[in-house]
Enzyme design. Structure first.
Site, PDB file in Angstrom:
ATOM      1  N   ARG A   1      15.132 -67.805   7.002  1.00  0.00           N
ATOM      2  CA  ARG A   1      15.788 -67.759   8.317  1.00  0.00           C
ATOM      3  C   ARG A   1      16.476 -69.085   8.567  1.00  0.00           C
ATOM      4  O   ARG A   1      15.870 -70.135   8.419  1.00  0.00           O
ATOM      5  CB  ARG A   1      14.748 -67.574   9.430  1.00  0.00           C
ATOM      6  CG  ARG A   1      14.134 -66.252   9.485  1.00  0.00           C
ATOM      7  CD  ARG A   1      13.484 -65.985  10.825  1.00  0.00           C
ATOM      8  NE  ARG A   1      12.574 -66.989  11.312  1.00  0.00           N
ATOM      9  CZ  ARG A   1      11.952 -66.921  12.474  1.00  0.00           C
ATOM     10  NH1 ARG A   1      12.164 -65.886  13.275  1.00  0.00           N
ATOM     11  NH2 ARG A   1      11.121 -67.855  12.865  1.00  0.00           N
TER      12      ARG A   1
ATOM     13  N   ASP B   1       3.716 -70.804  10.627  1.00  0.00           N
ATOM     14  CA  ASP B   1       4.680 -70.487   9.569  1.00  0.00           C
ATOM     15  C   ASP B   1       3.920 -69.974   8.344  1.00  0.00           C
ATOM     16  O   ASP B   1       3.218 -70.728   7.670  1.00  0.00           O
ATOM     17  CB  ASP B   1       5.491 -71.750   9.221  1.00  0.00           C
ATOM     18  CG  ASP B   1       6.627 -71.424   8.275  1.00  0.00           C
ATOM     19  OD1 ASP B   1       6.360 -70.854   7.193  1.00  0.00           O
ATOM     20  OD2 ASP B   1       7.785 -71.709   8.624  1.00  0.00           O
TER      21      ASP B   1
ATOM     22  N   ASP C   1       4.663 -71.695   4.884  1.00  0.00           N
ATOM     23  CA  ASP C   1       4.084 -73.041   4.782  1.00  0.00           C
ATOM     24  C   ASP C   1       2.576 -72.979   4.619  1.00  0.00           C
ATOM     25  O   ASP C   1       1.984 -73.771   3.882  1.00  0.00           O
ATOM     26  CB  ASP C   1       4.444 -73.873   6.022  1.00  0.00           C
ATOM     27  CG  ASP C   1       5.884 -74.364   5.968  1.00  0.00           C
ATOM     28  OD1 ASP C   1       6.445 -74.465   4.852  1.00  0.00           O
ATOM     29  OD2 ASP C   1       6.458 -74.630   7.038  1.00  0.00           O
TER      30      ASP C   1
ATOM     31  N   THR D   1      20.002 -70.390  14.066  1.00  0.00           N
ATOM     32  CA  THR D   1      20.510 -69.084  14.513  1.00  0.00           C
ATOM     33  C   THR D   1      19.456 -67.989  14.363  1.00  0.00           C
ATOM     34  O   THR D   1      19.607 -66.911  14.943  1.00  0.00           O
ATOM     35  CB  THR D   1      21.730 -68.672  13.658  1.00  0.00           C
ATOM     36  OG1 THR D   1      21.272 -68.523  12.298  1.00  0.00           O
ATOM     37  CG2 THR D   1      22.827 -69.720  13.714  1.00  0.00           C
TER      38      THR D   1
HETATM   39  C1  PRP Z   1       9.586 -66.007   7.588  1.00  0.00           C
HETATM   40  C2  PRP Z   1       8.828 -64.742   7.238  1.00  0.00           C
HETATM   41  C3  PRP Z   1       9.911 -63.702   7.297  1.00  0.00           C
HETATM   42  C4  PRP Z   1      10.788 -64.199   8.394  1.00  0.00           C
HETATM   43  C5  PRP Z   1      10.502 -63.378   9.611  1.00  0.00           C
HETATM   44  O1  PRP Z   1      10.271 -66.473   6.500  1.00  0.00           O
HETATM   45  O2  PRP Z   1       8.179 -64.786   6.022  1.00  0.00           O
HETATM   46  O3  PRP Z   1      10.626 -63.563   6.094  1.00  0.00           O
HETATM   47  O4  PRP Z   1      10.446 -65.572   8.626  1.00  0.00           O
HETATM   48  O5  PRP Z   1      11.351 -63.688  10.629  1.00  0.00           O
HETATM   49  P1  PRP Z   1      12.437 -62.678  11.188  1.00  0.00           P
HETATM   50  O6  PRP Z   1      11.748 -61.376  11.408  1.00  0.00           O
HETATM   51  O7  PRP Z   1      12.857 -63.353  12.466  1.00  0.00           O
HETATM   52  O8  PRP Z   1      13.563 -62.594  10.196  1.00  0.00           O
HETATM   53  P2  PRP Z   1      10.963 -67.908   6.461  1.00  0.00           P
HETATM   54  O9  PRP Z   1      12.380 -67.833   6.912  1.00  0.00           O
HETATM   55  O10 PRP Z   1      10.105 -68.902   7.195  1.00  0.00           O
HETATM   56  O11 PRP Z   1      11.035 -68.228   4.923  1.00  0.00           O
HETATM   57  P3  PRP Z   1       9.848 -68.511   3.869  1.00  0.00           P
HETATM   58  O12 PRP Z   1       9.175 -67.192   3.596  1.00  0.00           O
HETATM   59  O13 PRP Z   1      10.602 -69.018   2.696  1.00  0.00           O
HETATM   60  O14 PRP Z   1       8.909 -69.514   4.468  1.00  0.00           O
HETATM   61  N1  URA Z   2       8.049 -66.608  10.407  1.00  0.00           N
HETATM   62  C1  URA Z   2       6.813 -67.148  10.346  1.00  0.00           C
HETATM   63  O1  URA Z   2       6.368 -67.584   9.274  1.00  0.00           O
HETATM   64  N2  URA Z   2       6.077 -67.191  11.471  1.00  0.00           N
HETATM   65  C2  URA Z   2       6.517 -66.721  12.645  1.00  0.00           C
HETATM   66  O2  URA Z   2       5.777 -66.787  13.641  1.00  0.00           O
HETATM   67  C3  URA Z   2       7.811 -66.182  12.692  1.00  0.00           C
HETATM   68  C4  URA Z   2       8.548 -66.119  11.551  1.00  0.00           C
END
Ligand code: PRP
Ligand code: URA
Length: 208
Positions: free
Chosen positions: A103, A199, A202, A107
């Site tokens: 994400r 997160d 993380d 945005t």
């Molecule tokens: C997180 C999560 C989803 C997304 C959800 O990923 O694992 O993929 O956010 O959010 P949304 O429904 O608003 O799209 P992130 O972007 O943190 O990436 P990562 O898995 O690489 O940590």
């Molecule tokens: N992605 C995450 O990892 N945690 C949240 O709460 C939302 C999006």
């Protein structure tokens, strides 16, 4: 289609540990994996089975088996890969695809950087994995791509879902069944799920 939210005392117990900010990477990963196995059981409730003949040490009998080859698990990188081993544990012969997405933190729009799915996706049931369904942007983009590739039957498995993300997926992809272990309260103003678990990526990979 109503969201299927798994309700069980053991799931509530595991979720409480998962949400706790003191829970370390090892335990966090293990619980994500365990909850993913439970989600897999539920998602396969409607699986077609075929009768087979088996010999037990005592006698001959009939059993019912799933054709694991009919399934493709598709984690959304990175956090979705934390769910994968929980599914492979119970369905070791399913095919596996990967969709790389993150994400944009300002945005909140998903940015795709990788896409590799198994051949013959149109004939497989596709099970998308992502622990967090927040705004729904990542899930919708992943489902759009899978449908463009020919996928016809798609399920979405997550650990925690926000009502906002559920609503968006249901509006755009009403044919996709969502499974989760908790529907949380809401999103905060920076797109995190409340109460959530922080997160997920993380915490799974220990990157912060
Ligand atoms: C997180 C999560 C989803 C997304 C959800 O990923 O694992 O993929 O956010 O959010 P949304 O429904 O608003 O799209 P992130 O972007 O943190 O990436 P990562 O898995 O690489 O940590
Ligand atoms: N992605 C995450 O990892 N945690 C949240 O709460 C939302 C999006």
């Amino acid at each position: 289609m109503e969201v299927i939210e798994l309700k069980h005392p053991l799931i509530s117990h595991k979720l409480a540990i998962l949400r706790d900010k003191r829970t370390g990477t090892k335990e966090f990963r293990e619980i994500i994996s365990e909850l993913s196995s439970f989600l897999c059981y539920e998602a396969l409730r409607d699986a077609k089975t075929k009768e087979v003949e088996i010999e037990t040490p005592i006698t001959t009998t009939k059993g019912q088996m799933i054709n694991e080859d009919n399934y493709a698990f598709v984690p959304i990188l990175r956090a979705g890969t934390g769910m994968l081993d929980g599914l492979i544990k119970v369905m070791p012969n399913a095919k596996i695809g990967h969709i790389g997405m993150y994400r944009n933190e300002e945005t909140l729009d998903p940015v795709r950087y990788y896409y590799k799915i198994p051949n013959g996706i149109e004939d497989r049931e596709v099970i998308v994995l992502d622990p967090m369904l927040a705004t729904g942007g990542s899930g919708i983009d992943a489902i759009n791509s899978l449908k463009q590739s020919g996928a016809k039957k798609i399920k979405f498995l997550c650990i925690i879902a926000a009502p906002e993300g559920i609503k968006r997926i249901q509006e755009i992809h009403p044919d996709v069944q969502i499974y989760c272990t908790s529907i949380d309260e809401k999103l905060n103003d920076i797109g995190y799920i409340v109460p959530g678990l922080g997160d997920a990526g993380d915490r799974i990979f220990g990157t912060k």
